[in-house]
Design a protein around this motif. Structure first.
Motif, PDB file in Angstrom:
ATOM      1  N   VAL A 491      45.705  44.010  79.604  1.00  0.00           N
ATOM      2  CA  VAL A 491      46.275  43.721  78.291  1.00  0.00           C
ATOM      3  C   VAL A 491      45.718  42.404  77.740  1.00  0.00           C
ATOM      4  O   VAL A 491      45.632  41.408  78.466  1.00  0.00           O
ATOM      5  N   GLN A 492      45.357  42.435  76.477  1.00  0.00           N
ATOM      6  CA  GLN A 492      45.035  41.206  75.742  1.00  0.00           C
ATOM      7  C   GLN A 492      45.964  41.115  74.539  1.00  0.00           C
ATOM      8  O   GLN A 492      46.155  42.086  73.817  1.00  0.00           O
ATOM      9  N   ILE A 493      46.572  39.933  74.347  1.00  0.00           N
ATOM     10  CA  ILE A 493      47.406  39.690  73.176  1.00  0.00           C
ATOM     11  C   ILE A 493      46.886  38.451  72.466  1.00  0.00           C
ATOM     12  O   ILE A 493      46.714  37.394  73.096  1.00  0.00           O
ATOM     13  N   HIS A 509      57.060  32.677  75.822  1.00  0.00           N
ATOM     14  CA  HIS A 509      57.287  32.920  77.246  1.00  0.00           C
ATOM     15  C   HIS A 509      57.337  34.421  77.510  1.00  0.00           C
ATOM     16  O   HIS A 509      58.051  35.155  76.821  1.00  0.00           O
ATOM     17  N   LEU A 510      56.567  34.870  78.510  1.00  0.00           N
ATOM     18  CA  LEU A 510      56.562  36.273  78.919  1.00  0.00           C
ATOM     19  C   LEU A 510      57.250  36.387  80.268  1.00  0.00           C
ATOM     20  O   LEU A 510      56.787  35.832  81.275  1.00  0.00           O
ATOM     21  N   HIS A 511      58.367  37.094  80.306  1.00  0.00           N
ATOM     22  CA  HIS A 511      59.096  37.309  81.553  1.00  0.00           C
ATOM     23  C   HIS A 511      58.321  38.264  82.457  1.00  0.00           C
ATOM     24  O   HIS A 511      57.634  39.175  81.986  1.00  0.00           O
ATOM     25  N   GLY A 512      58.455  38.055  83.774  1.00  0.00           N
ATOM     26  CA  GLY A 512      57.903  38.992  84.739  1.00  0.00           C
ATOM     27  C   GLY A 512      56.411  38.870  84.991  1.00  0.00           C
ATOM     28  O   GLY A 512      55.875  39.616  85.814  1.00  0.00           O
ATOM     29  N   TYR A 513      55.743  37.937  84.315  1.00  0.00           N
ATOM     30  CA  TYR A 513      54.282  37.865  84.409  1.00  0.00           C
ATOM     31  C   TYR A 513      53.786  36.439  84.338  1.00  0.00           C
ATOM     32  O   TYR A 513      54.417  35.564  83.752  1.00  0.00           O
ATOM     33  N   GLN A 514      52.632  36.213  84.941  1.00  0.00           N
ATOM     34  CA  GLN A 514      51.756  35.083  84.654  1.00  0.00           C
ATOM     35  C   GLN A 514      50.583  35.655  83.856  1.00  0.00           C
ATOM     36  O   GLN A 514      50.227  36.823  84.032  1.00  0.00           O
ATOM     37  N   PHE A 515      49.989  34.856  82.996  1.00  0.00           N
ATOM     38  CA  PHE A 515      48.847  35.336  82.207  1.00  0.00           C
ATOM     39  C   PHE A 515      47.802  34.237  82.110  1.00  0.00           C
ATOM     40  O   PHE A 515      48.062  33.070  82.413  1.00  0.00           O
ATOM     41  N   TYR A 516      46.597  34.643  81.699  1.00  0.00           N
ATOM     42  CA  TYR A 516      45.497  33.690  81.537  1.00  0.00           C
ATOM     43  C   TYR A 516      45.286  33.411  80.053  1.00  0.00           C
ATOM     44  O   TYR A 516      45.226  34.342  79.242  1.00  0.00           O
ATOM     45  N   VAL A 517      45.179  32.131  79.717  1.00  0.00           N
ATOM     46  CA  VAL A 517      44.964  31.717  78.324  1.00  0.00           C
ATOM     47  C   VAL A 517      43.465  31.598  78.104  1.00  0.00           C
ATOM     48  O   VAL A 517      42.829  30.614  78.485  1.00  0.00           O
ATOM     49  N   VAL A 518      42.867  32.621  77.496  1.00  0.00           N
ATOM     50  CA  VAL A 518      41.404  32.709  77.429  1.00  0.00           C
ATOM     51  C   VAL A 518      40.815  32.066  76.184  1.00  0.00           C
ATOM     52  O   VAL A 518      39.602  31.846  76.115  1.00  0.00           O
ATOM     53  N   GLY A 519      41.643  31.758  75.189  1.00  0.00           N
ATOM     54  CA  GLY A 519      41.092  31.137  73.985  1.00  0.00           C
ATOM     55  C   GLY A 519      42.176  30.715  73.017  1.00  0.00           C
ATOM     56  O   GLY A 519      43.312  31.202  73.081  1.00  0.00           O
ATOM     57  N   SER A 520      41.833  29.804  72.118  1.00  0.00           N
ATOM     58  CA  SER A 520      42.749  29.372  71.065  1.00  0.00           C
ATOM     59  C   SER A 520      41.951  28.700  69.965  1.00  0.00           C
ATOM     60  O   SER A 520      40.794  28.310  70.157  1.00  0.00           O
ATOM     61  N   GLY A 521      42.577  28.567  68.817  1.00  0.00           N
ATOM     62  CA  GLY A 521      41.900  27.921  67.700  1.00  0.00           C
ATOM     63  C   GLY A 521      42.829  27.801  66.512  1.00  0.00           C
ATOM     64  O   GLY A 521      43.949  28.310  66.514  1.00  0.00           O
ATOM     65  N   ARG A 556      45.577  37.106  78.507  1.00  0.00           N
ATOM     66  CA  ARG A 556      45.276  38.367  79.193  1.00  0.00           C
ATOM     67  C   ARG A 556      46.064  38.453  80.500  1.00  0.00           C
ATOM     68  O   ARG A 556      46.284  37.444  81.184  1.00  0.00           O
ATOM     69  N   PHE A 557      46.490  39.669  80.835  1.00  0.00           N
ATOM     70  CA  PHE A 557      47.178  39.907  82.095  1.00  0.00           C
ATOM     71  C   PHE A 557      47.056  41.385  82.450  1.00  0.00           C
ATOM     72  O   PHE A 557      46.680  42.223  81.619  1.00  0.00           O
ATOM     73  N   VAL A 558      47.388  41.708  83.702  1.00  0.00           N
ATOM     74  CA  VAL A 558      47.414  43.082  84.177  1.00  0.00           C
ATOM     75  C   VAL A 558      48.874  43.521  84.254  1.00  0.00           C
ATOM     76  O   VAL A 558      49.704  42.844  84.879  1.00  0.00           O
ATOM     77  N   ALA A 559      49.197  44.644  83.644  1.00  0.00           N
ATOM     78  CA  ALA A 559      50.589  45.122  83.590  1.00  0.00           C
ATOM     79  C   ALA A 559      50.958  45.815  84.901  1.00  0.00           C
ATOM     80  O   ALA A 559      51.132  47.032  84.974  1.00  0.00           O
ATOM     81  N   ASP A 560      51.103  45.011  85.972  1.00  0.00           N
ATOM     82  CA  ASP A 560      51.338  45.567  87.302  1.00  0.00           C
ATOM     83  C   ASP A 560      52.769  45.348  87.783  1.00  0.00           C
ATOM     84  O   ASP A 560      53.042  45.427  88.982  1.00  0.00           O
ATOM     85  N   ASN A 561      53.687  45.069  86.859  1.00  0.00           N
ATOM     86  CA  ASN A 561      55.079  44.862  87.231  1.00  0.00           C
ATOM     87  C   ASN A 561      55.960  45.745  86.342  1.00  0.00           C
ATOM     88  O   ASN A 561      56.241  45.407  85.193  1.00  0.00           O
ATOM     89  N   PRO A 562      56.396  46.914  86.846  1.00  0.00           N
ATOM     90  CA  PRO A 562      57.139  47.843  85.993  1.00  0.00           C
ATOM     91  C   PRO A 562      58.522  47.309  85.631  1.00  0.00           C
ATOM     92  O   PRO A 562      59.143  46.562  86.384  1.00  0.00           O
ATOM     93  N   GLY A 563      58.990  47.712  84.446  1.00  0.00           N
ATOM     94  CA  GLY A 563      60.317  47.308  84.005  1.00  0.00           C
ATOM     95  C   GLY A 563      60.319  46.905  82.546  1.00  0.00           C
ATOM     96  O   GLY A 563      59.331  47.093  81.822  1.00  0.00           O
ATOM     97  N   ALA A 564      61.440  46.362  82.105  1.00  0.00           N
ATOM     98  CA  ALA A 564      61.577  45.842  80.740  1.00  0.00           C
ATOM     99  C   ALA A 564      61.461  44.327  80.797  1.00  0.00           C
ATOM    100  O   ALA A 564      62.249  43.662  81.486  1.00  0.00           O
ATOM    101  N   TRP A 565      60.485  43.782  80.067  1.00  0.00           N
ATOM    102  CA  TRP A 565      60.188  42.351  80.161  1.00  0.00           C
ATOM    103  C   TRP A 565      60.186  41.724  78.771  1.00  0.00           C
ATOM    104  O   TRP A 565      59.457  42.143  77.886  1.00  0.00           O
ATOM    105  N   PHE A 566      60.998  40.705  78.632  1.00  0.00           N
ATOM    106  CA  PHE A 566      61.193  40.007  77.365  1.00  0.00           C
ATOM    107  C   PHE A 566      59.998  39.101  77.085  1.00  0.00           C
ATOM    108  O   PHE A 566      59.487  38.418  77.984  1.00  0.00           O
ATOM    109  N   MET A 567      59.546  39.066  75.835  1.00  0.00           N
ATOM    110  CA  MET A 567      58.579  38.065  75.372  1.00  0.00           C
ATOM    111  C   MET A 567      59.190  37.395  74.156  1.00  0.00           C
ATOM    112  O   MET A 567      59.555  38.069  73.190  1.00  0.00           O
TER     113      MET A 567
END
Length: 605
Positions: A491-493, A509-521, A556-567
């Protein structure tokens, strides 16, 4: 604290020496794992700050609440007993809760809240995580006083990827209202305007020297000459990003949001609500007292608390003022010697304020976005990061404020700008919490009418997000929507701030996950040009990231944690206005890729 783990070596018999070594090392790690059992009693407790005593919602009568210390591989069983007059739930911020959303905690998302007189036991397994995390109430504004540190040490025998500090000091930054925070929230909900800003910031629950009635309780942290200490910084403030600094000391950043970073030094840290930073400091300065201070980074055109909280770093060999003053006048003057008395008082003032007073750090201006951005841009993952390269879900979410038009602009309930009610949204959807059931329970049990899985993957209407936005686009749609993700999808957001009402840094904040911050501007994200500058080698790993004011950030992250996750935005005012959505991550194949069954004591609505 108890250990409920049993191990067996039968599976290691008859194996090669190398396999035996690996096997017994693994079993030893299991044997060292512990089950930590705690009771959290939620209740009102008299707490005195700023000259007044308030009945404050606390855990076990403590403010700040207890610090939890565990190791990677440990488990927790924490029974929350609600003796307060409000519903409550507890979120374990940054813990992945693999296949176990039932223990995540946000009310009406993964559970119904714990009602007064009821209790619920959070059963948590820590798997392949270490570092500084924290826990807090996830019910309305109870987070203002119900929060604490959660420190996860590495497994035994696993060192830090940097020189071992002599010791740790947790430092939790917070906000304090000189009234009941729930009353502040209720007033804002009634009027539709912004809530009253806090009356103080705090360090480990204390405002510090610069506030009324606060000097005697100012937090003091002793440090020995030459000692290196790891400060575990947590921003538990409700609504404010903060600049943090220590006079005359450099801060070496080694971890952020429980993920190690390539170390770098800075004189200041910008930390958003929900984020954690680990920094090393060394007592290399002249013996003395040095202020630790934090104050607002205000990225939007909004009201904010412009006060400064302080604590004191004091060297154990620092001189004390009273001994030096005692040497000034060994011979007592005459009874009527006014000149001598005046000179003594003046010299006393000079000593107190110029020699014994702590040095004060240089903090950036309140609106210093350049310093905040430069600091965040220096963060790098400590080694090559396993960033997803092939993207399955390419999502684009606008995040920002909005206004709800009123049929009667002069109503007491429409005190926002120009007779409106303030709101917030993602992709023009202002999230509404359900009340009859939680999202996760409805999803797991297939109950209709609670949430719809049609959250838009891109804005329904494209526009110049950071330019002059037509007033027709300022009003969001209120709904309870989620977006479905296949198990293991890459996933990329892109989170795009808007200039509606005001551009602002939104710590997402994304519950249930760590993610990588690949860019900003800054400005509008350009899908044709901006991805070329993405860092796919060593981007920082986070669980909470700010969208630059008037800009964008890509994760970016991999959606490898099933369930309902708040962002959601971790500025609680914005969350209450609707700056949130939910991901529904489907089960994969088999038990190890599927959500666990709900516990029997899961609270009911």
């Amino acid at each position: 604290m108890e250990s409920h783990y049993q191990t067996s070596s039968r599976g290691c018999s008859g194996a090669s020496f190398l396999f035996l070594l690996v096997c017994y090392t693994f079993l030893a790690s299991l044997a060292s794992a512990e089950l930590h059992v705690h009771e959290f009693v939620i209740k009102a407790t008299p707490v005195e700050r700023l000259c007044k005593t308030h009945k404050t919602i606390t855990v076990n009568g403590q403010f700040p609440s207890p610090t939890l210390e565990v190791r990677d591989g440990d488990s927790l069983a924490i029974t929350v007993i609600n003796k307060a007059r409000y519903n409550i739930s507890i979120h374990w911020h940054g813990l992945r809760q693999l296949r176990n959303p039932w223990a995540d905690g946000p009310e009406y998302i993964t559970q119904c809240p714990i009602q007064p007189g009821q209790n619920y036991t959070y059963r948590i397994k820590i798997e392949d995580q270490e570092g500084t995390l924290w826990w807090h109430a996830h019910s309305h504004w109870l987070r203002a006083t119900v929060y604490g540190a959660l420190i996860v040490y590495p497994r035994l025998g696993s060192p830090y990827p940097f020189p071992m500090p002599n010791r740790d000091i947790p430092i939790i930054l917070g906000e304090w209202w000189d009234r009941n925070p729930m009353d502040v929230l209720r007033l804002a909900q009634f009027t539709g305007a912004g809530p009253n800003v806090s009356d103080a910031y705090t360090i480990n629950g204390q405002p510090g020297d610069l506030y009324r009635c606060s000097r005697p309780e100012t937090k003091r942290f002793p440090i020995s000459p030459g000692e290196t200490v790891q400060l575990r910084l947590i921003n538990a403030a409700m609504n404010q990003e903060l600049f943090f600094a220590i006079a005359n000391h450099q801060l070496t950043v080694v971890e952020v949001d429980s993920a190690y970073t390539k170390p770098f030094t800075s004189s200041v840290v910008m930390i958003s609500p929900g984020q954690t930073f680990n920094v090393l400091i060394t007592a290399s300065q002249d013996p003395g007292h040095y202020y630790i201070a934090a104050r607002a980074y205000n990225s939007g055109n909004v009201a904010f608390d412009n006060t400064t909280t302080t604590a004191i770093l004091e060297y154990t060999n620092a001189p004390r003022g009273h001994s030096k003053i005692a040497k000034v006048y060994p011979v007592l003057p005459g009874f009527n010697d006014t000149a001598t008395t005046t000179t003594f008082i003046n010299r006393l003032r000079y000593w107190s304020f110029n020699q014994n007073a702590p040095a004060f750090p240089v903090l950036p201006r309140f609106n210093d976005t350049a310093t905040a951005t430069a600091f965040v841009n220096r963060l790098r993952y400590w080694k090559i990061a396993p960033v997803p390269l092939q993207i399955d879900e390419n999502l684009f979410f606008t995040v920002g404020l909005g206004l709800i038009n009123c049929t009667n602009p002069n109503s007491p309930r429409c005190q926002g700008p120009n007779g409106t009610r303030l709101a917030a949204s993602m992709n023009n959807v202002s999230f509404v919490l359900p009340r009859s059931n939680s999202v996760m329970q409805a999803y797991y049990q297939g109950i209709p009418g609670i949430i719809t899985a049609n959250f838009p993957p891109v804005p329904p209407v494209q526009f110049d997000y950071t330019g002059n936005v037509s007033r027709g686009l300022w009003q969001p749609v209120k709904a309870t929507k989620a977006y479905k993700l296949k198990y293991n999808a890459n996933v990329q957001i892109v989170l795009q701030d808007t200039s509606i009402v005001t551009p602002e840094n939104h710590p997402m904040h994304l519950h249930g996950y760590q993610f990588y911050v690949v860019g900003s501007g800054f400005g509008n994200f350009d899908p044709n040009k901006d991805p070329a500058s993405f860092n796919l080698f060593d981007p920082p790993e986070r669980n909470t990231i700010g969208s630059p004011p008037g800009g964008w950030v890509a994760i970016r992250f991999v959606a490898d944690n099933p369930g309902a996750w708040f962002m959601h935005c971790h500025i609680d005012t914005h969350l209450g206005w609707g700056l949130a959505m939910v991901f529904l991550v489907e089960n994969g194949t088999g038990q190890l890729q599927s959500v666990q069954p709900p516990p029997l004591d899961l609270p009911r609505c």
